[in-house]
Write a protein that holds these residues in place. Structure first.
Motif, PDB file in Angstrom:
ATOM      1  N   ASP A  24       0.879  -1.171   0.000  1.00  0.00           N
ATOM      2  CA  ASP A  24       0.000   0.000   0.000  1.00  0.00           C
ATOM      3  C   ASP A  24       0.918   1.223   0.000  1.00  0.00           C
ATOM      4  N   PRO A  26       0.858   4.851  -1.111  1.00  0.00           N
ATOM      5  CA  PRO A  26       0.464   6.176  -1.612  1.00  0.00           C
ATOM      6  C   PRO A  26       1.494   7.267  -1.315  1.00  0.00           C
ATOM      7  N   TYR A  27       2.494   6.958  -0.438  1.00  0.00           N
ATOM      8  CA  TYR A  27       3.451   7.991  -0.021  1.00  0.00           C
ATOM      9  C   TYR A  27       4.843   7.818  -0.636  1.00  0.00           C
ATOM     10  N   SER A  63      -1.837   5.944  -5.372  1.00  0.00           N
ATOM     11  CA  SER A  63      -2.924   6.926  -5.330  1.00  0.00           C
ATOM     12  C   SER A  63      -2.396   8.293  -5.731  1.00  0.00           C
ATOM     13  N   SER A  65      -3.933  10.790  -4.391  1.00  0.00           N
ATOM     14  CA  SER A  65      -4.483  11.591  -3.290  1.00  0.00           C
ATOM     15  C   SER A  65      -3.434  12.398  -2.540  1.00  0.00           C
ATOM     16  N   LYS A  66      -2.253  11.829  -2.339  1.00  0.00           N
ATOM     17  CA  LYS A  66      -1.272  12.497  -1.485  1.00  0.00           C
ATOM     18  C   LYS A  66      -0.349  13.426  -2.268  1.00  0.00           C
ATOM     19  N   ARG A  73      -9.949  11.287  -5.982  1.00  0.00           N
ATOM     20  CA  ARG A  73     -10.263   9.899  -5.634  1.00  0.00           C
ATOM     21  C   ARG A  73      -9.813   8.943  -6.740  1.00  0.00           C
TER      22      ARG A  73
END
Ligand SMILES: Cc1ncc(COP(=O)(O)O)c(C=O)c1O
Length: 223
Positions: A24, A26-27, A63, A65-66, A73
Motif C-alpha cells: 500500500d 500512496p506515499y 494513489s 491523493s497524497k 479519488r
C-alpha cells in the motif's frame, strides 16, 4: 521505513511461503531527500524482478491523493491478472466505478507532463512543514515526546514518554489537545494487535508553517 535488505527479504518470504503481499504505497513518491543517497529504497514492485516468482504474489496500490489531489479519488492497483479481475469485480459491486470525469482529468494531467514539477513542489513544501513541526515539537514538548524526523510522507509518528510525570496516553492527550483547539490522531488504532497507547500521528499535510507552529504550541500547553 523498510531498508533495501528487508524489502528483499519480504519478497523472498512471499515466495517461500507462497503468500500474497499488498504493498500500500500512496506515499512512496513523497520523499524529502534531494540526492540518490537520501531517497527511500525502491518499492517492492520495482524490486520484484530481483526475486523470481515474487511479482505473481504482489499487489501494489498507489494513489494521486497524497501528491496531486485527494478530491480526485483516483488510485490504481498493479496485481496478477486473476486477482485484478476479482478486485475489479469487487470495485464494480461497491461503487460501479471511479468517476470517469475524475479519471479523464487525471489522465489529461499526467499526459500533459506536469507531474514531475508538481512532485518537486510538494516534496519541497512538505519537507519544510515537517522540519518546522519537528523543530516546534522539540522546543515545545521537549523530553515529553520522542520521534524520528520523517524523511517523507505527511505525518510525524511520535511517542509520549511520560517524562516529568506528563501525560503518556495518546487518547487522553488528544482530549486535552482538543480543549486547546488542536486535533491529532492517537496512534493506538493504527495497530492490528498490541497497540502502543503512548503513540500519536501528527499531520503536517494541510496547514502552513505558521499554523503548525501555533498548533504545536497549543499541544505544549495541553501536556
Ligand atoms: C496508507 C494509506 N493507504 C491508502 C490510503 C487511501 O488513499 P486514497 O485517498 O487514494 O483513498 C491512505 C489515505 O489516507 C493511506 O494513508
Amino acid at each position: 521505513m523498510l531498508s533495501l535488505a528487508r524489502r528483499k527479504a519480504v519478497l523472498e518470504m512471499a515466495v517461500r511461503h507462497q503468500t500474497l503481499i499488498v504493498e500500500d504505497d500512496p506515499y512512496g513518491d513523497l520523499y524529502f531527500g534531494q540526492t540518490a543517497d537520501d531517497r527511500p529504497p525502491p518499492s517492492l514492485l520495482a524490486m520484484s524482478p530481483l526475486v523470481p516468482g515474487s511479482r505473481e504474489l504482489l499487489a501494489h496500490c498507489g494513489s494521486l491523493s497524497k501528491v496531486l489531489s485527494p478530491g480526485l479519488r483516483v488510485g490504481w492497483m498493479i496485481a496478477p491478472a486473476e486477482l485484478l479481475a476479482k478486485a475489479t469485480m469487487c470495485k464494480q459491486f461497491s461503487d460501479a466505478h471511479t468517476s470517469t470525469f475524475a479519471q479523464a482529468t487525471a489522465a489529461q494531467y499526467l499526459k500533459a507532463g506536469r507531474m514531475p514539477g508538481t512532485l518537486a513542489h510538494v516534496r519541497r513544501v512538505y519537507a519544510e512543514r515537517a522540519q518546522v513541526m519537528c523543530d516546534a515539537l522539540r522546543r515545545e514538548l521537549g523530553d515529553a515526546i520522542e520521534f524520528v524526523q520523517p524523511q517523507g510522507g505527511l505525518f510525524v509518528w511520535a511517542r509520549l514518554t511520560g517524562a516529568g510525570g506528563k501525560v503518556s496516553d495518546g487518547a487522553v492527550f488528544a482530549k486535552s489537545a482538543i480543549d486547546k483547539g488542536v486535533a491529532f490522531v492517537p496512534g493506538a488504532p493504527f495497530y492490528c494487535a498490541h497497540p502502543d497507547h503512548a503513540t500519536l500521528r501528527l499531520s503536517f499535510a494541510t496547514v502552513g508553517v505558521e499554523k503548525i507552529v501555533e498548533g504545536v504550541g497549543r499541544l505544549g500547553s495541553a501536556l
